[in-house]
Enzyme design. Structure first.
Site, short mmCIF file in Angstrom:
data_model
loop_
_atom_site.label_atom_id
_atom_site.label_comp_id
_atom_site.label_asym_id
_atom_site.label_seq_id
_atom_site.Cartn_x
_atom_site.Cartn_y
_atom_site.Cartn_z
N ARG A 113 0.82 -1.21 0.00
CA ARG A 113 0.00 0.00 0.00
C ARG A 113 0.86 1.26 0.00
NH1 ARG A 113 -2.00 4.19 2.55
NH2 ARG A 113 -4.24 4.66 2.44
N ARG A 192 -2.11 -8.90 10.22
CA ARG A 192 -1.44 -8.59 8.96
C ARG A 192 0.06 -8.48 9.18
NH1 ARG A 192 -5.57 -5.70 5.88
NH2 ARG A 192 -3.93 -5.04 4.47
N ASP A 310 -14.28 4.83 1.70
CA ASP A 310 -14.69 4.29 2.99
C ASP A 310 -15.54 5.27 3.79
OD1 ASP A 310 -13.47 1.89 2.55
OD2 ASP A 310 -11.76 2.25 3.87
N ALA A 323 -10.78 -0.77 -2.50
CA ALA A 323 -9.94 0.25 -3.11
C ALA A 323 -10.41 0.58 -4.52
CB ALA A 323 -8.48 -0.22 -3.14
#
Length: 475
Positions: A113, A192, A310, A323
């Site tokens: 990202r 993550r 979002d 995304a």
């Protein structure tokens, strides 16, 4: 659709709040279409934060239209030719190949990202987008003639339109809803991690990840899934683990967790998973999946403030579209503002934006629930008999869609309805844009939509060897 590097100015002033992918897309596209755009970002500097993020063909086509961007993303992107689906015990259920998808739908990009974000941020600056860092927006306002924001310290900045793109806790939601709402725990969270693949390459049990090109493997278990990938020719490794979690998210939804927490969730799983955990640095990112009730509208009563990304519609990671839909929002509002013809018609443009996007986003959100349920509630005895039932659904109405072209083609008929019904209610105009995937993936519904996106993109760019798995947060 290829705008000039010096587009004709529209005279429309736009404030974009937030430099996530929704905000940067809106800003870049507003600049490309001749609007005067100012971006406000609360953080004083941008850092290479995060881990895996993915962009489906429906959003990646935008990267191809931004000079130099696709070329910079390509070497950073994962290039697995398939995803291998396994049971939590390690039994291979299905290897789903992506062969032909780039030709059918267009390219996909999947990578870090922070690295991707830096490329988009720099591109925005290079084409002349004004970005103010350290500008925390405290409030939104509008009247008949303008909209604006109040930044920390009391400065008031006005424009014709304000685009709120600062995520699930956007303060723009209050002026749209008329009250301050709070996110809720979804009952799920994601551990993550992203780290160098050196140790993965040394272990006989895991070195396959670094051999023969990029690799992508998902282990599926009761209410849990664990997905690992190696990319950049064996340089970087990433994994995510979606699991049940009832923790409170009142103060924060991105925390840290010791590696031991993931070990507890994955206890008894495939030894390869255990080996991956052995090589994972601690702590992990502990990302709580927040939930919000679907909003009845994304736009303010005065039709000068719009929520995107979002801020308007959080997605489950299993949708693999968060995304991408955020980027679709960004380009759509930029097109609508150009098509409206001038500052005296921006309210009409904002209403048209919501009408064009609302039903498509709602349908795309359903796909996340469907994939999660397929994986988390699987009967593995039955899955072995019918492994295709576990596959990731890949459908043209979702992935072959061109948001920019669609908005250009549909703006006129949308506005015709809005002029008849009035801008106060977009529900009738929304009906023009019910997608083919009305109920999410087609096999789970009756396909009652009008087939919004059956055209293929004629100008898709196809850099060599582009085959990537798309996901807003890598599922």
């Amino acid at each position: 659709m290829a705008e000039s590097q010096n587009p004709t100015p529209t005279g429309i002033k736009v404030i974009v709040v937030g430099t996530g992918f929704a905000g940067l897309t809106a800003a870049i596209e507003c600049q490309r279409k001749g609007h005067e755009v100012l971006v406000l970002e609360k953080f004083p500097e941008l850092k290479l934060l995060g881990d895996i993020i993915s962009f489906g063909p429906n959003s990646s086509r935008l990267f191809c239209r931004w000079p130099g961007v696709a070329e910079k993303l390509e070497p950073l992107s994962m290039r697995a030719d398939a995803i291998t689906l396994k049971s939590w015990k390690g039994e291979t259920l299905l290897k789903q190949y992506w062969e032909g998808e780039d030709k059918e739908f267009g390219i996909r990009f999947d990578g870090h990202r922070g690295e991707f974000h830096e490329i988009l941020y720099n591109h925005a600056k290079e084409i002349g987008v004004e970005i103010r860092l350290g500008a925390r927006v405290e409030d939104y306002f509008e009247d008949e003639d303008k909209a604006g924001v109040v930044v920390e310290g009391g400065e008031r900045i006005t424009a014709d339109v304000v685009v709120a793109a600062e995520g699930v806790r956007s303060k723009g939601r209050k002026i749209v809803l008329g009250f301050e709402d709070k996110p809720k725990a979804s009952g799920y969270a994601v551990y993550r991690s992203w780290f160098g693949a050196d140790e993965i390459a040394k272990d006989p049990a895991t070195k396959f990840f670094t051999e023969g090109g990029d690799q992508h493997v998902a282990w599926l278990g009761p209410d849990v899934h664990f997905i690992a990938a190696c990319m950049k020719k064996g340089k970087d490794f990433s994994w995510v683990c979606t699991h049940r979690d009832e923790a409170d998210i009142e103060e924060s939804w991105q925390l840290e967790a010791p590696l031991g927490d993931a070990r507890k969730v994955l206890e008894g799983w495939d030894p390869v998973v255990q080996k991956i955990l052995d090589k994972t640095p601690s702590p992990l990112v502990d990302w709580k999946l927040v939930y919000r009730d679907p909003l009845p509208t994304w736009i303010s009563k005065g039709r000068r403030i719009a929520l995107i990304g979002d801020a308007a519609h959080p997605f489950l990671p299993t949708s693999i579209q968060g995304a991408s839909q955020a980027m679709e929002d960004g380009v759509t509002i930029a097109v609508c503002l150009r098509e409206c013809g001038g500052g005296d018609k921006v309210k009409e443009a904002v209403a048209a934006f919501e009408a064009i996007r609302y039903e498509r986003v709602k349908s795309a959100q359903k796909t996340g629930e469907q994939t999660r349920d397929i994986w988390h509630k699987a009967d593995f005895t039955e899955a072995k008999k019918n492994p295709e039932s576990m596959r990731l659904r890949r459908e043209a109405w979702l992935l072959g869609f061109d948001a920019e072209r669609y908005a250009e083609e549909q703006y006129g008929r949308t506005v015709e309805v809005l002029r008849r019904t009035g801008l106060a209610d977009t529900r009738e105009a929304r009906k023009l844009h019910v997608p083919e995937g009305l109920h999410g993936y087609l096999e789970f519904g009756d396909g009652e939509g009008d087939g919004e996106a059956k055209k293929k993109e004629e100008t898709s760019c196809h850099p060599k060897a582009i085959l990537v798995f798309d996901s807003t947060s890598y599922m």
